[in-house]
Scaffold this active site. Structure first.
Site, mmCIF file in Angstrom:
data_model
loop_
_atom_site.group_PDB
_atom_site.id
_atom_site.type_symbol
_atom_site.label_atom_id
_atom_site.label_comp_id
_atom_site.label_asym_id
_atom_site.label_seq_id
_atom_site.Cartn_x
_atom_site.Cartn_y
_atom_site.Cartn_z
ATOM 1 N N GLN A 134 0.838 -1.207 0.000
ATOM 2 C CA GLN A 134 0.000 0.000 0.000
ATOM 3 C C GLN A 134 0.863 1.244 0.000
ATOM 4 O OE1 GLN A 134 -3.549 0.147 2.555
ATOM 5 N NE2 GLN A 134 -2.668 1.965 3.501
ATOM 6 N N GLU A 252 -8.031 -1.632 6.467
ATOM 7 C CA GLU A 252 -6.710 -1.703 7.092
ATOM 8 C C GLU A 252 -6.817 -1.596 8.606
ATOM 9 O OE1 GLU A 252 -2.367 0.485 6.718
ATOM 10 O OE2 GLU A 252 -4.173 1.693 6.586
#
Length: 415
Positions: A134, A252
């Site tokens: 990410q 997340e």
């Protein structure tokens, strides 16, 4: 290897029977025996390399993500059947590889991607054939992520990206990354960002490891020089990346919120069950003060697990967990650190020194867990930022004043 014959019309009992038969046939007997004796026994007979080699069998079954559609790598079952499947698998500790793909990338693809994108990226994610990272945080844009400066400029049917990202978990292993880049500096900071899927293996991407206190290099800094992204790998509309990123950020937070969200390994250290075992092994279980501390943390861990289960149920039902994911994140940050601190207290002098070595795995496991837990208050969004989210979106408190709200990003002071 083939997908299990479980569909959305299969009863819970039949699904459980099919999964149990698969376990008896496909999971090595030594693993099944060791799993019944706890994590340490399982680690002794199942190395990470062994597990990676066997993992395609798990992925092919559809059991990695049973609620996903079959064409995406799952079984297409509902939450009730999925919970029953997980109940069968849980004792075996079959961790899901490629968590940033399964959680962060998939969340955006399901919420805002096209079906063509889902068919292209989700099956390789499930099979762990294409690993993901990410690319969000930057040296000058961490807690204030929307101030990010990495630029993407349209060039025909592709975008040219330049910038720097930091604290990127597993970037050194990744084949693809979810990327936020600024595409309109004239717009307010939340409005000029676009969400992309970046090929990490191209020449314009350089990854440098950042060594942690444990000796590992789990995090990295990434330098992007004229890297290219096809417009077909843009998720959502141009300049709408902040809205798209909300699904990733929420997923997340849930992923790093501990029990019930993918295991303690992501956070650092073992759970409260290990505290009970350690207290008994060190002879401290007879101390009522120690027992009280251990059971207080054990109870808190159960609460965290139930909270995360509620968030997972919302995700499985196609809903956004919203601010609820921040509850688990805030709770986790303090709780896991308390668990790991008590762990080394119970170890006593064994946690003070050990033979010198460059191998991080040579550290006592509980000491390594305590050191790793120091990052819990920062990763997945700092605890303070998540408290702001809870204050504003759950408690209805007024937002903090922002004198730059609505101003063009290019005019806002940045570090």
């Amino acid at each position: 290897m083939m997908t299990l014959p479980i569909t959305d019309t299969t009863s819970v009992a039949d699904a459980v029977a099919a999964v149990q038969q698969w376990v008896d046939t496909e999971v090595p007997g030594a693993w099944r025996t060791a799993a019944a004796n706890g994590p340490a026994a399982l680690r002794a007979v199942r190395s990470p390399a062994d597990y990676q080699q066997w993992y395609p069998t798990f992925a092919a079954s559809g059991l990695v993500v049973p609620t996903w559609a079959r064409e995406h790598g799952g079984l297409g079952v509902g939450n009730e059947v999925a919970r029953a499947i997980e109940h069968v698998l849980r004792p075996l500790r079959l961790s899901r590889l490629n968590p940033l793909g399964l959680n962060n990338a998939a969340a955006a693809l399901f919420s805002h991607g096209t079906e063509e994108q889902r068919l292209r990226f989700l099956p390789p994610i499930v099979r762990n054939e294409e690993k993901w990272c990410q690319l969000f945080s930057e040296p000058g844009a961490g807690s204030d992520l929307a101030s990010l400066a990495t630029r993407a400029v349209r060039d025909g049917d592709s975008w040219v990206v330049n910038g720097q990202k930091v604290w990127t978990t597993w970037a050194d292993q990744a084949d693809f990354a979810i990327l936020l880049a600024r595409t309109d500096p004239e717009a307010p900071k939340h409005k000029g960002i676009t969400y992309f899927l970046l090929d990490m293996r191209q020449s314009g991407v350089q990854v440098r490891p950042l060594r942690q206190i444990t000796g590992e290099s789990e995090f990295n800094e990434v330098f992007i020089d004229d890297a290219r992204v096809p417009d077909a790998h843009r998720v959502g509309d141009v300049n709408d990346g902040w809205r798209v990123s909300a699904s990733t950020l929420s997923s997340e937070r849930q992923m790093v919120s501990g029990s019930g969200s993918g295991g303690m390994g992501r956070l650092g250290g073992s759970g409260a069950e290990r505290l009970i075992t350690l207290a008994q092994q060190t002879g401290k279980w007879s101390d009522p003060v120690i027992r009280n501390k251990v059971m207080r943390l054990w109870a808190q861990e159960q609460i965290r697990g139930w909270t995360n289960a509620r968030v997972r149920a919302a995700l499985s039902a196609g809903q956004s967990p919203g601010a609820a994911s921040s509850i688990g994140k805030v709770h986790q940050a303090v709780l896991n650190q308390q668990i790991q601190d008590l762990m080394v207290d119970l170890l006593g002098t064994e946690a003070i020194a050990w033979p010198a070595t460059d191998d991080p795995d040579a550290l006592p496991r509980d000491v390594q867990g305590m050191m790793r837990s120091l990052a819990n208050g920062t990763e997945g969004g700092t605890t303070d930022i998540n408290k702001n989210i809870l204050g504003e979106r759950v408690l209805g408190l007024p937002k903090e004043p922002d004198p730059w709200k609505g101003k063009p990003w290019k005019d806002i002071p940045r570090s």
